[in-house]
Design a protein around this motif. Sequence first.
Motif, PDB file in Angstrom:
ATOM      1  N   THR A  28       0.819  -1.213   0.000  1.00  0.00           N
ATOM      2  CA  THR A  28       0.000   0.000   0.000  1.00  0.00           C
ATOM      3  C   THR A  28       0.852   1.261   0.000  1.00  0.00           C
ATOM      4  O   THR A  28       0.628   2.187  -0.797  1.00  0.00           O
ATOM      5  N   VAL A  29       1.829   1.313   0.877  1.00  0.00           N
ATOM      6  CA  VAL A  29       2.676   2.510   0.992  1.00  0.00           C
ATOM      7  C   VAL A  29       3.524   2.703  -0.257  1.00  0.00           C
ATOM      8  O   VAL A  29       3.630   3.807  -0.799  1.00  0.00           O
ATOM      9  N   TRP A  30       4.131   1.632  -0.739  1.00  0.00           N
ATOM     10  CA  TRP A  30       5.032   1.706  -1.885  1.00  0.00           C
ATOM     11  C   TRP A  30       4.294   2.130  -3.152  1.00  0.00           C
ATOM     12  O   TRP A  30       4.839   2.848  -4.001  1.00  0.00           O
ATOM     13  N   ALA A  31       3.040   1.712  -3.290  1.00  0.00           N
ATOM     14  CA  ALA A  31       2.273   2.030  -4.493  1.00  0.00           C
ATOM     15  C   ALA A  31       1.710   3.442  -4.476  1.00  0.00           C
ATOM     16  O   ALA A  31       1.234   3.931  -5.507  1.00  0.00           O
ATOM     17  N   MET A  39      10.259   2.641   6.601  1.00  0.00           N
ATOM     18  CA  MET A  39       9.847   1.640   7.570  1.00  0.00           C
ATOM     19  C   MET A  39       8.798   2.215   8.513  1.00  0.00           C
ATOM     20  O   MET A  39       7.831   1.532   8.881  1.00  0.00           O
ATOM     21  N   THR A  40       8.942   3.467   8.899  1.00  0.00           N
ATOM     22  CA  THR A  40       7.978   4.109   9.796  1.00  0.00           C
ATOM     23  C   THR A  40       6.597   4.157   9.162  1.00  0.00           C
ATOM     24  O   THR A  40       5.590   3.863   9.814  1.00  0.00           O
ATOM     25  N   ALA A  41       6.551   4.521   7.866  1.00  0.00           N
ATOM     26  CA  ALA A  41       5.264   4.592   7.173  1.00  0.00           C
ATOM     27  C   ALA A  41       4.624   3.215   7.054  1.00  0.00           C
ATOM     28  O   ALA A  41       3.407   3.066   7.220  1.00  0.00           O
ATOM     29  N   VAL A  42       5.427   2.196   6.779  1.00  0.00           N
ATOM     30  CA  VAL A  42       4.907   0.836   6.659  1.00  0.00           C
ATOM     31  C   VAL A  42       4.365   0.349   7.999  1.00  0.00           C
ATOM     32  O   VAL A  42       3.275  -0.231   8.074  1.00  0.00           O
ATOM     33  N   CYS A  43       5.113   0.590   9.065  1.00  0.00           N
ATOM     34  CA  CYS A  43       4.664   0.168  10.394  1.00  0.00           C
ATOM     35  C   CYS A  43       3.369   0.866  10.788  1.00  0.00           C
ATOM     36  O   CYS A  43       2.466   0.249  11.367  1.00  0.00           O
ATOM     37  N   ALA A  44       3.275   2.155  10.467  1.00  0.00           N
ATOM     38  CA  ALA A  44       2.059   2.904  10.783  1.00  0.00           C
ATOM     39  C   ALA A  44       0.878   2.327  10.018  1.00  0.00           C
ATOM     40  O   ALA A  44      -0.230   2.165  10.571  1.00  0.00           O
ATOM     41  N   TYR A  52       8.231  -5.378  15.791  1.00  0.00           N
ATOM     42  CA  TYR A  52       7.631  -6.465  15.018  1.00  0.00           C
ATOM     43  C   TYR A  52       8.099  -6.439  13.567  1.00  0.00           C
ATOM     44  O   TYR A  52       8.124  -7.478  12.896  1.00  0.00           O
ATOM     45  N   PHE A  53       8.464  -5.284  13.065  1.00  0.00           N
ATOM     46  CA  PHE A  53       9.031  -5.220  11.718  1.00  0.00           C
ATOM     47  C   PHE A  53      10.294  -6.086  11.661  1.00  0.00           C
ATOM     48  O   PHE A  53      10.453  -6.918  10.761  1.00  0.00           O
ATOM     49  N   GLY A  59      15.353  -5.281   7.083  1.00  0.00           N
ATOM     50  CA  GLY A  59      15.313  -3.864   6.761  1.00  0.00           C
ATOM     51  C   GLY A  59      14.263  -3.601   5.704  1.00  0.00           C
ATOM     52  O   GLY A  59      13.573  -4.521   5.234  1.00  0.00           O
ATOM     53  N   LEU A  60      14.150  -2.343   5.293  1.00  0.00           N
ATOM     54  CA  LEU A  60      13.109  -1.965   4.336  1.00  0.00           C
ATOM     55  C   LEU A  60      13.297  -2.657   2.985  1.00  0.00           C
ATOM     56  O   LEU A  60      12.320  -3.131   2.390  1.00  0.00           O
ATOM     57  N   ASP A  61      14.531  -2.738   2.502  1.00  0.00           N
ATOM     58  CA  ASP A  61      14.761  -3.386   1.207  1.00  0.00           C
ATOM     59  C   ASP A  61      14.309  -4.847   1.224  1.00  0.00           C
ATOM     60  O   ASP A  61      13.776  -5.356   0.228  1.00  0.00           O
ATOM     61  N   ALA A  62      14.527  -5.521   2.345  1.00  0.00           N
ATOM     62  CA  ALA A  62      14.107  -6.919   2.457  1.00  0.00           C
ATOM     63  C   ALA A  62      12.589  -7.036   2.375  1.00  0.00           C
ATOM     64  O   ALA A  62      12.057  -7.960   1.746  1.00  0.00           O
ATOM     65  N   LEU A  63      11.895  -6.110   3.003  1.00  0.00           N
ATOM     66  CA  LEU A  63      10.427  -6.109   2.920  1.00  0.00           C
ATOM     67  C   LEU A  63       9.973  -5.876   1.485  1.00  0.00           C
ATOM     68  O   LEU A  63       9.118  -6.598   0.961  1.00  0.00           O
ATOM     69  N   LEU A  64      10.531  -4.870   0.820  1.00  0.00           N
ATOM     70  CA  LEU A  64      10.099  -4.536  -0.529  1.00  0.00           C
ATOM     71  C   LEU A  64      10.416  -5.663  -1.507  1.00  0.00           C
ATOM     72  O   LEU A  64       9.637  -5.950  -2.417  1.00  0.00           O
TER      73      LEU A  64
END
Length: 201
Positions: A28-31, A39-44, A52-53, A59-64
Amino acid sequence: MQSGVYRGVSAAERAAERRARLLEAGLTVWANPDTRTTMTAVCAEAGLSERYFYESFSGLDALLEAVMDRIAAEIEETSRQAAEHAGEDPAARAQASIRAFVRLLLDDPRKGRVAIVESVAIPELRRRRTELLRHLAHQSALEAREFFGPRDRSENADETAGLLFVGGMAELVTAWLDGTLRASADEIVEAASRALVGLYR
């Protein structure tokens, strides 16, 4: 709570649920072009803390990258199932596979935007995007041999055609999603189907 079980849900199940929420939030955030992907925006968006992240991602790259992998797996599985249910005619199977892919993008435009458009803008993810496109190209070559038969083509010729088709589809969908190309979903499916059949027949 006993042995990590809380209200009938195990610790592993809760961790998996949190990971799924983070993946969905990352998509959702990336799109969203109006939101900076952090990471803050994704967690929010997920309603979870950074603690929990890091339970699921380094890290963020691993999530994306995980978001991209999940979309690629869905594209592959959705297209394969559609082809299997389209009967024996090779052209019909090719068209059903492409239509399923286009329908996936229409049902959730975030997926096409992230996997095909936004991933190019992040240097660390370009390598993974290239790997996924080449994997899909290889699968296209394998499926084409199943659809149309080997005829007088070599495996190398099929792999070349797969790269041409998937690379072309990526550019086609990019232009479609950003509004450069004004076409209906049916027109996209028809054009892509003709291209795929023409490459392998």
